[in-house]
Scaffold this motif. Structure first.
Motif, PDB file in Angstrom:
ATOM      1  N   ASN A 281       3.443  18.705   7.523  1.00 34.76           N
ATOM      2  CA  ASN A 281       2.075  19.037   7.128  1.00 34.76           C
ATOM      3  C   ASN A 281       1.915  18.892   5.619  1.00 34.76           C
ATOM      4  OD1 ASN A 281       1.380  19.675   9.777  1.00 34.76           O
ATOM      5  ND2 ASN A 281       2.073  21.796   9.538  1.00 34.76           N
ATOM      6  N   ILE A 282       0.733  18.548   5.188  1.00 29.84           N
ATOM      7  CA  ILE A 282       0.432  18.348   3.765  1.00 29.84           C
ATOM      8  C   ILE A 282      -0.509  19.456   3.315  1.00 29.84           C
ATOM      9  CG2 ILE A 282      -0.530  16.802   2.037  1.00 29.84           C
ATOM     10  CD1 ILE A 282       2.000  15.748   3.379  1.00 29.84           C
ATOM     11  N   ARG A 283      -0.075  20.209   2.295  1.00 33.47           N
ATOM     12  CA  ARG A 283      -0.918  21.276   1.732  1.00 33.47           C
ATOM     13  C   ARG A 283      -0.938  21.114   0.219  1.00 33.47           C
ATOM     14  NH1 ARG A 283       1.395  23.791   6.284  1.00 33.47           N
ATOM     15  NH2 ARG A 283      -0.193  24.785   7.621  1.00 33.47           N
ATOM     16  N   ALA A 284      -2.081  20.632  -0.292  1.00 30.71           N
ATOM     17  CA  ALA A 284      -2.237  20.412  -1.731  1.00 30.71           C
ATOM     18  C   ALA A 284      -3.002  21.596  -2.322  1.00 30.71           C
ATOM     19  CB  ALA A 284      -2.980  19.115  -1.995  1.00 30.71           C
ATOM     20  N   ARG A 285      -2.323  22.388  -3.151  1.00 29.30           N
ATOM     21  CA  ARG A 285      -2.972  23.573  -3.724  1.00 29.30           C
ATOM     22  C   ARG A 285      -4.025  23.203  -4.763  1.00 29.30           C
ATOM     23  NH1 ARG A 285       2.141  27.743  -4.559  1.00 29.30           N
ATOM     24  NH2 ARG A 285       2.728  27.856  -2.338  1.00 29.30           N
ATOM     25  N   GLU A 286      -3.877  22.042  -5.366  1.00 25.63           N
ATOM     26  CA  GLU A 286      -4.862  21.565  -6.332  1.00 25.63           C
ATOM     27  C   GLU A 286      -5.162  20.095  -6.033  1.00 25.63           C
ATOM     28  OE1 GLU A 286      -3.578  22.158 -10.301  1.00 25.63           O
ATOM     29  OE2 GLU A 286      -3.502  24.346 -10.150  1.00 25.63           O
ATOM     30  N   GLY A 287      -6.391  19.669  -6.365  1.00 30.68           N
ATOM     31  CA  GLY A 287      -6.742  18.267  -6.212  1.00 30.68           C
ATOM     32  C   GLY A 287      -6.920  17.859  -4.768  1.00 30.68           C
ATOM     33  N   GLY A 288      -6.846  16.549  -4.536  1.00 32.20           N
ATOM     34  CA  GLY A 288      -7.082  16.016  -3.204  1.00 32.20           C
ATOM     35  C   GLY A 288      -5.883  15.270  -2.677  1.00 32.20           C
ATOM     36  N   VAL A 289      -6.096  14.651  -1.496  1.00 31.99           N
ATOM     37  CA  VAL A 289      -5.020  13.925  -0.821  1.00 31.99           C
ATOM     38  C   VAL A 289      -5.560  12.565  -0.379  1.00 31.99           C
ATOM     39  CG1 VAL A 289      -3.454  13.888   1.149  1.00 31.99           C
ATOM     40  CG2 VAL A 289      -3.940  16.052  -0.012  1.00 31.99           C
ATOM     41  N   HIS A 290      -4.778  11.525  -0.657  1.00 29.95           N
ATOM     42  CA  HIS A 290      -5.127  10.174  -0.214  1.00 29.95           C
ATOM     43  C   HIS A 290      -4.059   9.713   0.763  1.00 29.95           C
ATOM     44  CE1 HIS A 290      -5.787   5.670  -1.314  1.00 29.95           C
ATOM     45  NE2 HIS A 290      -6.222   5.970  -0.092  1.00 29.95           N
ATOM     46  N   VAL A 291      -4.429   9.616   2.050  1.00 31.50           N
ATOM     47  CA  VAL A 291      -3.504   9.193   3.097  1.00 31.50           C
ATOM     48  C   VAL A 291      -3.781   7.713   3.379  1.00 31.50           C
ATOM     49  CG1 VAL A 291      -2.712   9.572   5.452  1.00 31.50           C
ATOM     50  CG2 VAL A 291      -3.507  11.515   4.069  1.00 31.50           C
ATOM     51  N   ARG A 292      -2.809   6.875   3.084  1.00 33.44           N
ATOM     52  CA  ARG A 292      -3.016   5.436   3.279  1.00 33.44           C
ATOM     53  C   ARG A 292      -2.869   5.011   4.744  1.00 33.44           C
ATOM     54  NH1 ARG A 292      -3.439   2.969  -1.557  1.00 33.44           N
ATOM     55  NH2 ARG A 292      -2.643   4.079  -3.378  1.00 33.44           N
ATOM     56  N   GLY A 293      -2.383   5.898   5.579  1.00 28.38           N
ATOM     57  CA  GLY A 293      -2.281   5.616   7.011  1.00 28.38           C
ATOM     58  C   GLY A 293      -3.169   6.552   7.805  1.00 28.38           C
ATOM     59  N   ALA A 294      -2.649   7.057   8.927  1.00 27.74           N
ATOM     60  CA  ALA A 294      -3.384   7.945   9.811  1.00 27.74           C
ATOM     61  C   ALA A 294      -2.833   9.364   9.693  1.00 27.74           C
ATOM     62  CB  ALA A 294      -3.268   7.457  11.253  1.00 27.74           C
ATOM     63  N   VAL A 295      -3.586  10.309  10.242  1.00 26.46           N
ATOM     64  CA  VAL A 295      -3.094  11.683  10.391  1.00 26.46           C
ATOM     65  C   VAL A 295      -2.863  11.871  11.886  1.00 26.46           C
ATOM     66  CG1 VAL A 295      -3.519  14.114  10.018  1.00 26.46           C
ATOM     67  CG2 VAL A 295      -4.398  12.444   8.372  1.00 26.46           C
ATOM     68  N   ARG A 296      -1.572  12.011  12.268  1.00 28.28           N
ATOM     69  CA  ARG A 296      -1.201  11.990  13.675  1.00 28.28           C
ATOM     70  C   ARG A 296      -1.359  13.363  14.339  1.00 28.28           C
ATOM     71  NH1 ARG A 296      -1.777   6.805  14.877  1.00 28.28           N
ATOM     72  NH2 ARG A 296      -0.548   5.445  13.487  1.00 28.28           N
TER      73      ARG A 296
END
Length: 540
Positions: A281-296
């Motif tokens: 799992n991805i949890r970014a406490r600051e800023g955003g997230v750029h996923v270049r693929g899919a979220v399964r």
């Protein structure tokens, strides 16, 4: 007042259809005693003059009325009125004159007579005689008054308000329309990728205006231009620019936003492939997230800023400031997308979405539950909303609503008013504080309690009474603001609608602020709105 009665009071040999020259006695009033003797005039003031009196003089001893300046005499309903024919506008930017070729005694009016008897305010002004000559000639031909503008001031040149030029184009919708009608989500208008040092915006200072001059030669200052409001948010640098401007640039790599009056760049956590069991799992406490693929399936992505997903979201949980999905959203009804801002995807199937802003799909929203604070829109030319329950704080628009299977599709407008809730919460707090203060002061009238209080307690009691009065005033102010917020919501509701650009099928139910309308027969392009008078849903 009857003009015939006024004529009984005023002895004159002047023709009041013509102007009265300065220093000319144009009539004599009967004495006050004689006026009181006339039936119907006993209650009138003496002298029976109305309007401004600066242009005439009244001799109480003789009853004589004398003009001080060129003017016209009217026997009006409210008395004898004298109107100067020379007129200077209130802002002193225009000088006009009503010209007649003859005066009230039948004497010829000439340019010299007019110029020699200008009002004292205009003394020293050099007037061009030609407009006066032309006006007098026109009056001779027409036999009546001619209105002429003799002099105009020079109005000040207004300044230029300060402005902010956003150098990265911002769009309301996320995505760019291709020539074939599809949406290119890689060209994002609402979410723009920036690198360190990229120029974001330029703030231009106000430009002062140029003073003007009135007809008397006095300077007329221009209005003060306003400064543009801008706040520098996170990850934005500023530096001096050309001609006093300020340049803003990105301090980090990320996504640029201009919300309200604030410039900011959200940092991005880059995920080069899919979010799956390998990444966790991805949890970014600051800023955003750029996923270049899919979220399964089964995965979670959480970010304070925006989440950009290049592929699909498959049965995953997403929490973000805003969300852009280049692919679609495939859910099973158990996972959820929650975003503070807008959510955009190619399609939504079996999805549950809660967005503080707008929800935008390119192709379809199918069997989904969508709750959006803003509009819900399907943009493609064959886009469709079918099945599920769509709740929008704004309008709902799609080419097609429902489908040929006539399955249940609920589209609901439920506008929210967060400002009202904030005001209500604040009022509740003040009311509770007032109740505690009332309990401390007791039920006795404040001034009576103050008089009875011991000397040493009066100062404290007086401060409490003042504080209570301030609380009561603050509550009254909040009550006014709450009413204004509710009216603003009603005004906003009048502009909202559910719209099918091509067709709406039977089986669709339209709900607007609790009122329901079932579509029982297929319809071509239709618009549903709430009538503010009947409070019913009407179809257009």
């Amino acid at each position: 007042m009857d003009n015939a009665l006024l004529r009984q009071l005023l002895r004159t040999e002047c023709d009041f259809e013509r102007p009265v020259p300065p220093d000319t006695a144009f009539g004599v009033l009967v004495s006050e005693q004689d006026m009181r003797a006339v039936e119907g005039l006993a209650e009138l003031p003496y002298p029976p003059l109305s309007g401004h009196r600066e242009g005439l003089a009244f001799d109480a001893a003789s009853g004589e009325l004398r003009a001080r300046v060129w003017g016209k005499v009217f026997l009006a309903d409210d008395g004898i009125r004298f109107a100067p024919t020379w007129n200077v506008s209130e802002d002193r930017m225009l000088l006009t004159l009503e010209v007649d070729a003859l005066d009230c005694q039948g004497r010829e009016v000439t340019v010299e007579r007019l110029r020699e008897s200008m009002p004292p305010l205009l003394a020293g002004l050099e007037l061009d005689p030609r407009p006066l000559e032309d006006a007098l000639e026109q009056s001779r031909r027409s036999g009546g008054y001619v209105f002429v503008a003799l002099m105009r001031g020079l109005f000040p040149e207004p300044g230029i308000d300060g402005r902010l030029d956003v150098l990265l184009r911002q769009e309301q919708r996320v995505g760019t329309l291709r020539e074939d009608g599809s949406m290119d989500f890689r060209e994002r208008g609402g979410l723009r990728f920036v690198n360190v040092g990229d120029a974001l915006a330029e703030l231009h200072p106000p430009v002062p205006g140029t003073p003007g001059f009135d007809i008397l030669g006095q300077a007329v200052p221009p209005g003060e231009p306003r400064e543009a409001k801008v706040r520098v948010g996170r990850n934005v640098d500023s530096a001096p620019g050309p001609e006093g401007s300020t340049l803003f640039s990105a301090a980090v790599k990320g996504v640029f936003h201009f919300r309200g009056d604030t410039l900011e760049v959200s940092e991005l956590l880059e995920i080069d492939g899919d979010v799956d069991l390998g990444t966790g799992n991805i949890r970014a406490r600051e800023g955003g997230v750029h996923v270049r693929g899919a979220v399964r399936s089964g995965c979670t992505v959480e970010a304070q800023g925006d989440v950009i997903v290049e592929g699909l979201i498959e049965e995953a949980d997403i929490t973000a400031g805003g969300l852009v999905v280049s692919g679609g959203v495939l859910m099973n009804g158990r996972n959820r997308i929650v975003a503070a801002g807008n959510v955009t995807a190619k399609f939504f199937q079996n999805a549950e979405v809660r967005a503080g802003g707008e929800v935008v799909a390119q192709l379809e929203i199918t069997n989904s539950r969508i709750v959006a604070g803003g509009d819900v829109t399907v943009t493609g030319p064959r886009g469709i909303i079918r099945g599920g329950h769509i709740v929008s704080g704004g309008s709902i628009t799609a080419p097609i609503l429902g489908n040929e299977a006539r399955g249940a599709t609920i589209v609901e407008i439920r506008p929210v008013n967060p400002e009202e809730q904030v005001l209500l919460d604040r009022r509740t707090g003040l009311t509770e504080e007032l109740e505690r203060m009332d309990a401390a002061l007791g039920s006795e009238e404040p001034m009576a309690a103050l008089i009875k209080a011991p000397e040493e307690d009066r100062r404290i009691l007086a401060e409490l009474i003042k504080a209570r009065a301030r609380l009561q005033g603050a509550i009254r102010t909040l009550d006014t603001q709450i009413l204004e917020a509710r009216q603003a919501l009603r005004d906003r509701l009048a502009a909202l609608h559910v719209r099918a650009l091509r067709r709406v099928f039977s089986g669709v139910e339209v709900v607007i602020t609790g009122k329901r309308l079932a579509v029982t027969a297929d319809r071509e392009a239709s618009r549903f709105r709430r009538d503010p008078d009947t409070r019913k849903i009407v179809v257009e």
